[in-house]
Design an enzyme around this catalytic site. Structure first.
Site, short mmCIF file in Angstrom:
data_model
loop_
_atom_site.label_atom_id
_atom_site.label_comp_id
_atom_site.label_asym_id
_atom_site.label_seq_id
_atom_site.Cartn_x
_atom_site.Cartn_y
_atom_site.Cartn_z
N HIS A 107 38.87 45.28 41.68
CA HIS A 107 37.69 46.45 41.58
C HIS A 107 38.01 47.30 40.56
CE1 HIS A 107 35.99 44.23 45.05
NE2 HIS A 107 36.99 44.77 45.83
N ASP A 129 43.75 39.14 43.76
CA ASP A 129 44.92 39.12 44.88
C ASP A 129 44.68 38.00 45.66
OD1 ASP A 129 43.24 40.83 45.95
OD2 ASP A 129 44.93 42.67 46.25
#
Length: 485
Positions: free
Chosen positions: A80, A241
């Site tokens: 993000h 991730d």
């Protein structure tokens, strides 16, 4: 000379680099370097610090590994965050990270204009202030002179890929967390960005979205010199991730992974798109061409850190205290830094049912439950969306090392909890991708071949249904209306 692949995890807290043998996926070296500390509501880092940490960790791993040839690199990392670059590829300002909640006003304005249902239908998620879209809007509104210099927007893992190759590229998993990409059609939603500024050529400002087996490029001479390698290495698409950790863990449909790190995350995998009308489940893409239904809470291991500090104890003692508590005592709505799911960026924590009879053991248990119960509620949202949850439960992340975390999770779910022999699952998953792309192999098949061993870590010892119900009441979160055994 041993041929190796490199998996990278550029997280909020640090950069971890791991080397695995290309022949059989055996880990032979690893090192880490810290990132500048951050804390909401304003959470920002200089991307140059990420590169410096990566170079330091890479050189550390290289020194450990000895006589090796690094054939391929894959970078996974925190999602993000907005990295704004000018026309020369230089960073304009510090990157706003996923846990920066100062962009909530911009997010709410965009959600009202686009429509929550439309956002869910097109992006697979109801964006929160974590998503990149809100950060771009904040940039335009609050720093117009700097925004005028904006030529390219990349995400944290994209930035390291750019520094390695000179190429602007991303992948489906990262792009699907921006708020301006449709993971079902694999297309950018430029109209969302046009609501921020309709004069910019947004299509030219966004990185190419590579397929799971895509190649960003080869390492440049400058990058090779800094890393200390003599031969060019292939750089694959990389990813987010949690998406990379799913690959590194070799999870199958029905499995549920609970990640206890800076944030709290629960995720699974499915071949079909997931759309949650409530907006609580993010229907993002995974690294194999499918999807990774995911619920992320803002408050993870830092909650436990905070209670250990307040109680003047270390983590081992706090865990022991929590396991000695009975069934009574306070419950914690663990929104210490605001919250992402549910979307309450300005919230604070709430400790309820405190009395003069409250014990240290009960306070310790409440701290762990506040983190665990938030993710258990997230898993229930999966079930609402039809996502299978009948597989194994896996706990990962720093706080998963705590016996109390694992036991309280097992009690809450009424299911055994497993650990995996992969302490750095994100870097491992990135390495799986790098090896598969280099060798032209199936990513899913290689993930299965390199799948780490799982071991039983906790069996349910009782029923925590009443405490979970009280937590849901205090935290004002929705749970499934059903009886619990």
């Amino acid at each position: 000379m041993i041929q190796v692949v490199c998996g990278v995890d550029t997280s909020t807290q640090s950069c971890k680099v791991e080397f695995f043998t290309l022949e059989d996926g055996r880990r032979i070296a690893g090192a880490a370097a810290a990132h500048p500390p951050v804390a909401p509501p304003r959470s920002e880092q200089n991307p140059h610090a990420w590169w410096d940490a990566f170079v330091s960790a890479f050189r550390g791993a290289l020194a450990q590994a000895g006589d090796v040839s690094v054939r391929a690199i894959s970078v996974a990392g925190q999602c993000h965050g907005m990295v704004p670059l000018d026309a020369t590829g230089e960073v304009i300002r510090d990157a706003k990270l996923w846990n920066d909640t100062t962009t909530d006003a911009e997010l709410r304005s965009l959600t009202e204009r686009i429509g929550a249902e439309q956002l869910i239908a097109t992006t697979g998620s109801l964006p929160t202030a974590a998503f990149t879209l809100s950060k771009v809007a904040w940039f335009a509104r609050n720093e117009p002179e700097q925004f005028a210099r904006l030529a390219t927007i990349v995400l944290p893992h994209d930035y390291l890929t750019y520094r390695l190759t000179g190429v602007f590229a991303t992948d489906r998993s990262e792009a699907s967390g921006t708020g301006y990409f449709n993971p079902a059609t694999n297309a950018y939603l430029l109209d969302h960005l046009a609501l921020i500024d309709d004069t910019k050529n947004w299509a030219a400002m966004l990185p190419e979205v590579l397929a799971p087996d895509g190649v960003a490029g080869m390492t440049t001479a400058g990058a090779m010199a800094q890393l200390g390698i003599a031969e060019p290495a292939l750089v694959s698409a990389g990813g987010g991730d949690q998406h990379a950790s799913a690959l590194g863990l070799g999870i199958a449909e029905g499995d549920a992974v609970f990640a206890f790190g800076t944030s709290g995350v629960v995720f699974s995998t499915t071949p079909e798109p997931v759309r949650d009308p409530s907006g609580l489940v993010n229907g993002v893409a995974n690294l194999t061409g499918g999807f990774l239904p995911l619920v992320c809470t803002l408050n993870g291991a830092k909650v436990i850190d905070t209670f250990a500090r307040l109680m003047g104890t270390d983590h081992d003692e706090l865990s022991a205290l929590a396991l000695q508590a009975g069934h009574d005592g306070p419950v914690l709505a663990a929104f210490l830094d605001g919250e992402r799911t549910p979307n309450r960026p300005l919230a604070a924590g709430l400790l309820a049912d405190l009395t003069t009879e409250t014990t240290r053991e009960q306070l310790a248990r409440a701290a762990y439950e506040g983190v665990v119960f938030g993710l258990v509620a997230g898993r229930e949202h999966f079930e609402r969306c039809g996502v299978a949850t009948d597989g194994e439960v896996i706990a990962i992340g720093g706080a998963a090392r705590s016996t109390a975390t694992r036991q309280i999770l097992a009690d809450a779910l009424g299911k055994p909890v497993h650990l995996v022999d992969a302490p750095e699952a994100v870097a491992r998953g990135a390495a799986v991708q790098a090896a598969a792309v280099l060798g032209g192999a199936s990513i899913m098949e290689l993930a299965e071949a390199w799948k780490p061993e799982r071991r039983l870590a906790a069996e349910p010892r009782g029923n925590s249904a009443e405490r979970f119900a009280r937590y849901a009441e205090v935290a004002a979160v929705d749970t499934l209306d059903r009886s619990r055994e």
